[in-house]
Design a protein around this motif. Structure first.
Motif, PDB file in Angstrom:
ATOM      1  N   MET A 136       0.863  -1.175   0.000  1.00 42.12           N
ATOM      2  CA  MET A 136       0.000   0.000   0.000  1.00 42.12           C
ATOM      3  C   MET A 136       0.898   1.223   0.000  1.00 42.12           C
ATOM      4  N   ILE A 137       0.450   2.315  -0.603  1.00 39.82           N
ATOM      5  CA  ILE A 137       1.142   3.587  -0.443  1.00 39.82           C
ATOM      6  C   ILE A 137       0.850   4.076   0.969  1.00 39.82           C
ATOM      7  N   VAL A 138       1.884   4.370   1.744  1.00 40.86           N
ATOM      8  CA  VAL A 138       1.713   4.732   3.153  1.00 40.86           C
ATOM      9  C   VAL A 138       2.261   6.133   3.378  1.00 40.86           C
ATOM     10  N   LEU A 139       1.392   7.035   3.805  1.00 40.69           N
ATOM     11  CA  LEU A 139       1.717   8.443   4.002  1.00 40.69           C
ATOM     12  C   LEU A 139       1.700   8.773   5.486  1.00 40.69           C
ATOM     13  N   ALA A 140       2.750   9.451   5.962  1.00 41.38           N
ATOM     14  CA  ALA A 140       2.906   9.715   7.390  1.00 41.38           C
ATOM     15  C   ALA A 140       2.910  11.214   7.666  1.00 41.38           C
ATOM     16  N   PRO A 141       1.772  11.802   8.022  1.00 40.74           N
ATOM     17  CA  PRO A 141       1.712  13.242   8.309  1.00 40.74           C
ATOM     18  C   PRO A 141       2.371  13.588   9.637  1.00 40.74           C
ATOM     19  N   ALA A 142       2.968  14.791   9.689  1.00 38.89           N
ATOM     20  CA  ALA A 142       3.592  15.271  10.927  1.00 38.89           C
ATOM     21  C   ALA A 142       2.946  16.557  11.410  1.00 38.89           C
ATOM     22  N   SER A 143       1.828  16.935  10.814  1.00 39.17           N
ATOM     23  CA  SER A 143       1.105  18.141  11.223  1.00 39.17           C
ATOM     24  C   SER A 143      -0.349  17.988  10.815  1.00 39.17           C
ATOM     25  N   VAL A 144      -1.194  18.835  11.355  1.00 38.75           N
ATOM     26  CA  VAL A 144      -2.599  18.808  10.961  1.00 38.75           C
ATOM     27  C   VAL A 144      -2.732  19.227   9.493  1.00 38.75           C
ATOM     28  N   GLN A 145      -1.916  20.181   9.051  1.00 41.55           N
ATOM     29  CA  GLN A 145      -1.928  20.561   7.637  1.00 41.55           C
ATOM     30  C   GLN A 145      -1.644  19.360   6.750  1.00 41.55           C
ATOM     31  N   GLU A 146      -0.685  18.547   7.129  1.00 40.80           N
ATOM     32  CA  GLU A 146      -0.370  17.360   6.330  1.00 40.80           C
ATOM     33  C   GLU A 146      -1.451  16.295   6.448  1.00 40.80           C
ATOM     34  N   MET A 147      -2.173  16.249   7.559  1.00 36.36           N
ATOM     35  CA  MET A 147      -3.314  15.328   7.639  1.00 36.36           C
ATOM     36  C   MET A 147      -4.277  15.632   6.496  1.00 36.36           C
ATOM     37  N   ALA A 148      -4.468  16.920   6.207  1.00 36.78           N
ATOM     38  CA  ALA A 148      -5.352  17.319   5.115  1.00 36.78           C
ATOM     39  C   ALA A 148      -4.700  17.115   3.747  1.00 36.78           C
ATOM     40  N   SER A 149      -3.506  17.670   3.554  1.00 38.83           N
ATOM     41  CA  SER A 149      -2.888  17.644   2.226  1.00 38.83           C
ATOM     42  C   SER A 149      -2.530  16.224   1.795  1.00 38.83           C
ATOM     43  N   LEU A 150      -2.097  15.386   2.733  1.00 42.73           N
ATOM     44  CA  LEU A 150      -1.749  14.010   2.370  1.00 42.73           C
ATOM     45  C   LEU A 150      -2.990  13.153   2.159  1.00 42.73           C
ATOM     46  N   THR A 151      -4.104  13.553   2.736  1.00 38.73           N
ATOM     47  CA  THR A 151      -5.356  12.857   2.428  1.00 38.73           C
ATOM     48  C   THR A 151      -5.718  13.066   0.961  1.00 38.73           C
ATOM     49  N   ILE A 152      -5.660  14.309   0.515  1.00 36.54           N
ATOM     50  CA  ILE A 152      -5.951  14.588  -0.898  1.00 36.54           C
ATOM     51  C   ILE A 152      -4.918  13.909  -1.792  1.00 36.54           C
ATOM     52  N   LYS A 153      -3.661  13.964  -1.399  1.00 40.61           N
ATOM     53  CA  LYS A 153      -2.609  13.269  -2.147  1.00 40.61           C
ATOM     54  C   LYS A 153      -2.886  11.774  -2.208  1.00 40.61           C
ATOM     55  N   GLY A 154      -3.347  11.215  -1.094  1.00 39.15           N
ATOM     56  CA  GLY A 154      -3.629   9.788  -1.042  1.00 39.15           C
ATOM     57  C   GLY A 154      -4.725   9.367  -2.001  1.00 39.15           C
ATOM     58  N   PHE A 155      -5.813  10.137  -2.063  1.00 44.81           N
ATOM     59  CA  PHE A 155      -6.875   9.827  -3.010  1.00 44.81           C
ATOM     60  C   PHE A 155      -6.359   9.897  -4.445  1.00 44.81           C
ATOM     61  N   ASN A 156      -5.552  10.909  -4.735  1.00 45.93           N
ATOM     62  CA  ASN A 156      -4.993  11.045  -6.085  1.00 45.93           C
ATOM     63  C   ASN A 156      -4.117   9.853  -6.443  1.00 45.93           C
ATOM     64  N   LEU A 157      -3.232   9.464  -5.537  1.00 46.33           N
ATOM     65  CA  LEU A 157      -2.320   8.355  -5.811  1.00 46.33           C
ATOM     66  C   LEU A 157      -3.062   7.029  -5.918  1.00 46.33           C
ATOM     67  N   ALA A 158      -4.079   6.843  -5.076  1.00 46.97           N
ATOM     68  CA  ALA A 158      -4.855   5.601  -5.131  1.00 46.97           C
ATOM     69  C   ALA A 158      -5.488   5.426  -6.504  1.00 46.97           C
ATOM     70  N   ASP A 159      -6.100   6.493  -7.013  1.00 45.67           N
ATOM     71  CA  ASP A 159      -6.719   6.414  -8.334  1.00 45.67           C
ATOM     72  C   ASP A 159      -5.676   6.262  -9.437  1.00 45.67           C
ATOM     73  N   LYS A 160      -4.573   6.968  -9.305  1.00 42.25           N
ATOM     74  CA  LYS A 160      -3.538   6.943 -10.345  1.00 42.25           C
ATOM     75  C   LYS A 160      -2.969   5.544 -10.531  1.00 42.25           C
ATOM     76  N   TYR A 161      -2.748   4.846  -9.410  1.00 40.36           N
ATOM     77  CA  TYR A 161      -2.077   3.546  -9.479  1.00 40.36           C
ATOM     78  C   TYR A 161      -2.996   2.363  -9.182  1.00 40.36           C
ATOM     79  N   ARG A 162      -4.297   2.620  -8.985  1.00 38.99           N
ATOM     80  CA  ARG A 162      -5.275   1.561  -8.705  1.00 38.99           C
ATOM     81  C   ARG A 162      -4.811   0.684  -7.539  1.00 38.99           C
ATOM     82  N   MET A 163      -4.647   1.318  -6.391  1.00 38.69           N
ATOM     83  CA  MET A 163      -4.228   0.586  -5.197  1.00 38.69           C
ATOM     84  C   MET A 163      -4.671   1.353  -3.957  1.00 38.69           C
ATOM     85  N   THR A 164      -4.418   0.783  -2.811  1.00 38.99           N
ATOM     86  CA  THR A 164      -4.791   1.420  -1.551  1.00 38.99           C
ATOM     87  C   THR A 164      -3.723   2.415  -1.132  1.00 38.99           C
ATOM     88  N   ALA A 165      -4.169   3.583  -0.728  1.00 44.50           N
ATOM     89  CA  ALA A 165      -3.299   4.556  -0.070  1.00 44.50           C
ATOM     90  C   ALA A 165      -3.752   4.649   1.386  1.00 44.50           C
TER      91      ALA A 165
END
Length: 353
Positions: A136-165
Motif C-alpha cells: 500500500m502507499i503509506v503516508l505519514a503526516p507530521a502536522s494537521v496541515q499534512e493530515m489534510a494535504s496528504l489525504t488529498i494526495k492519497g486519493f490522487n495516488l490511489a486512483d492513479k495507481y489503482r491501489m490502496t493509499a
C-alpha cells in the motif's frame, strides 16, 4: 493570504476527503480516530454522500471494496486493532487492483493495548497488512496541515495507481488542533474504464476479481503489479531534510516523533554537534536514496520511533548497514522528549550505540 481554519487532525482528514471527492464512508468507531466517523456522519448526508456505520470493521472494509470496484472515491478509518480486522479485505482490494483510501490513527499495542499514541503499526502498513504479495502507499503526516494535504494526495495516488493509499498517523496528530488551509489542494481526476458501472449494453463486461485459479496467470498478475510498484518507488517518494548540510549524525523520524526530533537536532547544533534530520513522508515507498546519500556523509544514524524499533530495519536496509543505526524510542503510548533524543544524538556523535 490563504484562509486558515483551526481544525483537529482527525477532522482535517474528513474535510479533506470530502473536498477530494469522497462521497462514500464506511467505518466503525474506535479511539483515537472516532472524530473522523463523527464528522462524516454529520457532513455526508448534507452533500448527497453516504455515511454508514457498519456492524464491524470486517463489514466496513468489504463495503469499501464494493464501492471502490464501482469506481467511487471511498474511504474507511480505524485504529490499530480495527485495521487488523480489515486486513483480509485490504488484501482482496490489492488483489483486485481497485483504488481505496484508508486511515489508521494508531494506538498502543499489541492487542487492545491502550488508547495513547503509537507508531507500532509500521510493519503492518509498510509490509502489506494482509496475506499475499502486495504493498500500500503509506503516508505519514507530521502536522494537521499534512493530515489534510496528504489525504488529498492519497486519493490522487490511489486512483492513479489503482491501489490502496493509507494515512498512517498517530493519536497525537489526530487529536491536536492547528490552523490549516485547503486553498492549495490539487484534486486529480482519472478515467476508470475498468469500473463496474453497468454496461448499458454499450461495452463489454468488466470483472473485478482477486481469484486466479491458473498459477501462471496469478504469477503474471503479481509480476505486473510489482512492475507498477517499481514505478511508484521511482516517482512518488516524499521526504523532508532538515539541517542536513554538514551533518555528521542523521536522525530519522516520522509523524509526531519527527516534530520532537527537530527540536533535538536544533539543540544539538547549538552544542556544536552537527546533527540533521531526514523525515520520511512516504513510509512506502521508503526514501532509500536520500538515506543512502546520507550514509556517504554521516558517521551514524539515530532512528526515533514510538515503537520497539520497526523503521530501524528499513534504515539499515537503505544504507546497506554501512553506518551504525541506534534506536531512540518510547512505546505503549509514550512519546520521547527532546532531551531523550538529544542524548541519543550525543551518544551517536561519540560513537556509542
Amino acid at each position: 493570504m490563504a484562509e486558515r481554519i483551526l481544525m483537529k487532525g482527525n477532522e482535517a482528514i474528513a474535510e479533506a476527503a470530502i473536498r477530494a471527492g469522497c462521497r462514500h464512508y464506511f467505518g466503525y468507531p474506535i479511539t483515537p480516530q472516532t472524530e473522523i466517523a463523527a464528522y462524516m456522519a454529520k457532513k455526508m448526508p448534507k452533500i448527497g454522500g453516504v455515511f454508514l456505520q457498519a456492524e464491524s470493521e470486517i463489514a466496513s472494509i468489504n463495503m469499501v471494496y464494493g464501492a471502490a470496484a464501482a469506481g467511487m472515491r471511498v474511504m474507511t478509518s480505524s485504529s490499530s486493532p480495527g485495521i487488523s480486522l480489515k486486513s483480509e479485505g485490504l488484501s482482496y482490494i490489492a488483489g483486485s487492483d481497485v483504488p481505496a483510501f484508508v486511515v489508521n490513527v494508531q494506538r498502543g499495542g499489541p492487542g487492545l493495548g491502550g488508547i495513547q499514541p503509537s507508531q507500532s503499526d509500521y510493519f503492518q502498513a509498510t509490509k502489506g497488512g494482509g496475506h499475499g504479495d502486495y504493498h500500500m502507499i503509506v503516508l505519514a503526516p507530521a502536522s494537521v496541515q499534512e493530515m489534510a494535504s496528504l489525504t488529498i494526495k492519497g486519493f490522487n495516488l490511489a486512483d492513479k495507481y489503482r491501489m490502496t493509499a493509507m494515512i498512517l498517523a498517530d493519536g497525537t496528530i489526530g487529536q491536536m488542533m492547528e490552523p490549516i488551509s485547503f486553498e492549495d489542494a490539487e484534486i486529480e481526476n482519472y478515467e476508470k474504464p475498468w469500473a463496474l458501472t453497468g454496461t448499458k449494453m454499450e461495452r463489454t463486461h468488466n470483472i473485478v476479481n482477486s481469484l486466479y485459479l491458473k498459477p501462471d496467470e496469478l504469477e503474471r498478475t503479481n509480476f505486473e503489479r510489482f512492475a507498477r510498484y517499481k514505478t511508484i518507488e521511482e516517482n512518488e517518494v516524499l521526504y523532508e531534510e532538515y539541517m542536513m548540510d554538514g551533518a555528521e549524525v542523521c536522525v530519522v523520524a516520522f509523524g509526531i516523533a519527527a516534530r520532537v526530533a527537530k527540536n533535538a537536532v536544533a539543540a544539538a547544533r547549538s552544542e556544536g554537534i552537527q546533527a540533521g534530520l531526514i523525515r520520511p513522508i512516504t513510509l512506502w515507498p521508503f526514501p532509500k536514496a536520500p538515506l543512502r546519500r546520507a550514509a556517504g556523509q554521516v558517521k551514524a544514524f539515530v532512528s526515533v520511533e514510538l515503537s520497539m524499533g520497526q523503521m530501524i530495519e528499513d534504515i539499515r536496509l537503505a544504507t546497506e548497514c554501512t553506518r551504525p543505526v541506534s534506536l531512540c524510542n518510547r512505546t505503549g503510548g509514550m512519546i520521547p522528549s527532546p532531551g531523550q533524543v538529544l542524548e541519543s544524538i550525543r551518544e551517536a556523535a561519540k560513537g556509542g550505540n
